[in-house]
Design an enzyme around this catalytic site. Sequence first.
Site, mmCIF file in Angstrom:
data_model
loop_
_atom_site.group_PDB
_atom_site.id
_atom_site.type_symbol
_atom_site.label_atom_id
_atom_site.label_comp_id
_atom_site.label_asym_id
_atom_site.label_seq_id
_atom_site.Cartn_x
_atom_site.Cartn_y
_atom_site.Cartn_z
ATOM 1 N N HIS B 84 45.371 59.586 -38.687
ATOM 2 C CA HIS B 84 43.692 59.303 -38.972
ATOM 3 C C HIS B 84 43.446 59.902 -40.208
ATOM 4 O O HIS B 84 42.347 60.510 -40.211
ATOM 5 C CB HIS B 84 43.053 59.573 -37.730
ATOM 6 C CG HIS B 84 43.322 58.695 -36.502
ATOM 7 N ND1 HIS B 84 42.511 57.696 -36.069
ATOM 8 C CD2 HIS B 84 44.603 58.982 -35.646
ATOM 9 C CE1 HIS B 84 43.384 57.171 -34.988
ATOM 10 N NE2 HIS B 84 44.196 57.774 -34.757
ATOM 11 N N TYR B 352 47.198 67.806 -33.095
ATOM 12 C CA TYR B 352 46.191 67.947 -33.680
ATOM 13 C C TYR B 352 46.004 69.377 -34.096
ATOM 14 O O TYR B 352 45.741 69.713 -35.301
ATOM 15 C CB TYR B 352 44.956 67.807 -33.060
ATOM 16 C CG TYR B 352 44.840 66.259 -32.337
ATOM 17 C CD1 TYR B 352 45.752 65.325 -32.362
ATOM 18 C CD2 TYR B 352 43.556 66.033 -32.021
ATOM 19 C CE1 TYR B 352 45.513 64.185 -32.006
ATOM 20 C CE2 TYR B 352 43.286 64.612 -31.503
ATOM 21 C CZ TYR B 352 44.165 63.768 -31.403
ATOM 22 O OH TYR B 352 44.058 62.575 -31.247
#
Lengths: 183, 383
Positions: B84, B352
């Site tokens: 992303h 992440y």
Amino acid sequence: MKPRADSFSLPSRLLHWLMAPLLLAMLLIGVGMISTVSHWRLWLIGIHKPLGLALLVLVVLRLLLRLLGHSPKLPSSMPAWQRHVATLSHWLLYGAMFAMPLLGWGMLSAAGYPLPGIGAFHLPSIAPQNVTLYAWLRYAHGVCGQAFFALIVFHIAAGLLHALVLKDGVFKSISLRAKSGHR
Amino acid sequence: MTSPPERPKSVPDRLSQMLHKAFALPIETPLFRPLLVITTVGLALVCAYAYAAGWFSPTRLTPKQIIATFNQDFGTHPGFRRNHAKGVCVVGYFDGNGSASGLSNALVFGASRTPVIGRFAIPGGNPEITDASSPVRSMALQFQQPNGEQWRTGMNNVPLFAVKTPRAFYEQLEAARPDPATGKPDPARMKAFFDAHPETAGAREWGKTHLPSSSWANGTYYSINAFQLVAANGDKQFVRWAMVPELAYTPIDPIIPKAADFLSHDLEQQLQQGPLRWHLILTLAKAGDVTNDATQSWPADRTTVDAGTLTLNQTVSQDDGPCRDVNFDPLILPHGIRPSSDPLLAGRSSAYSRSFNVRTREEAEGAVTQTNNAQLIAKKGNP
């Protein structure tokens, strides 16, 4: 090489043996939690943060006891260089015990991560929110942890050498056994 | 008769001699057993460390491997998120209406306003792809509670995730690696992956039938995983949540060609006309609903609760916006919201974090400066 009755105060010795397994566990948990993608991660991080904070409180107490209380001298049977190495390694261990939780707290602050708390109380931030600062603190936390682990291995090996080979009272001075007595 | 030649001293003998000398020990002091004990203890400690770090288990999947795979699939783009990578920051607030405060004691569900930092994005590790390259849109939010706790959530407009485990996710990334010859994933590898993972059927069906939304502003964003709400009295309730827009869903018009950054331009225009709103809809699981598998949906008749309204009123470039430095780790939760046992959650959180550590490090090392400058110039030249 006569066994000496001289030793650290009982509170100091209790703190040493309470913190020893906890510090080892912290380092293993730390390296484990960042290298797994499994559900263990949640569990390990859940221990790592509050335990780190607890160890920071304990090391403050321990340093005070060390500075204010009685510290036995290393025996003169040890060559001077070994006494220097021993003294240096002890202060490096203290340095690491302070640095690790402070770096951890600082890096969470710098990254803007929520800080651990108990009930309504949450730790205050101790560093400005800045990812560049975070990057360096995170790096230092990792490198310092590796050095700390190496130092602990060295410390345990040296302790065992004193206990099993040299029998010069150095191990006895931190051991939980009775203060005086001869083998 | 000659005496046998003097044997050179063995290594242990020499070591023993050295040690006796170094520690000024009488020569008769036994060394072998104590040294064996010391060496064993030292080795055991090093092995414990190596085990924890995964050095003994090369097949164990690590966050490092997942992020390395993103780099292999999309190239390395210093300073950017590994997945992303392309997106924009948004700012706003969430007005809880109190409807969910009986389900969870998290402050965010009370009848109060919570500041929000958010980010809209498209999937993939390349920050330079065109917005039309994927039907998937994502919304990530950080709710800052007044008591210092935060709720971070990363959501997709896909109600189902393609895979059930971090391992399968990793295999999917491997299978999707562009073939250097064509620049596209090898269809045979993708087919082999899908054949081996029938759980991907739901998400693939969505991909085939879903027309991408014309805007980030009219998409619904789903929590992907299930979570558990904990009420003040200790009652627990598994939920999934979705941010449902007040704007009606409008599909993209496939005829009209789209600018590379049409989603961010559109969002900017929409926000110039006024704030955008979504409703936080909690879907309550019933006993027996699967809560650890993001590839399975719950029956459509489950009770829902409208917990409040998200208002976004400003968009900021991600180059210097407030979301840039936020790791939207789905496991950063306030009291009152707990993770489910869905294995994807720990996988997402760990990957992440790794991505955040890598990109902040790149930023700190200044590797990002040049790339960013080049991109800023490129963006200005192409509106």
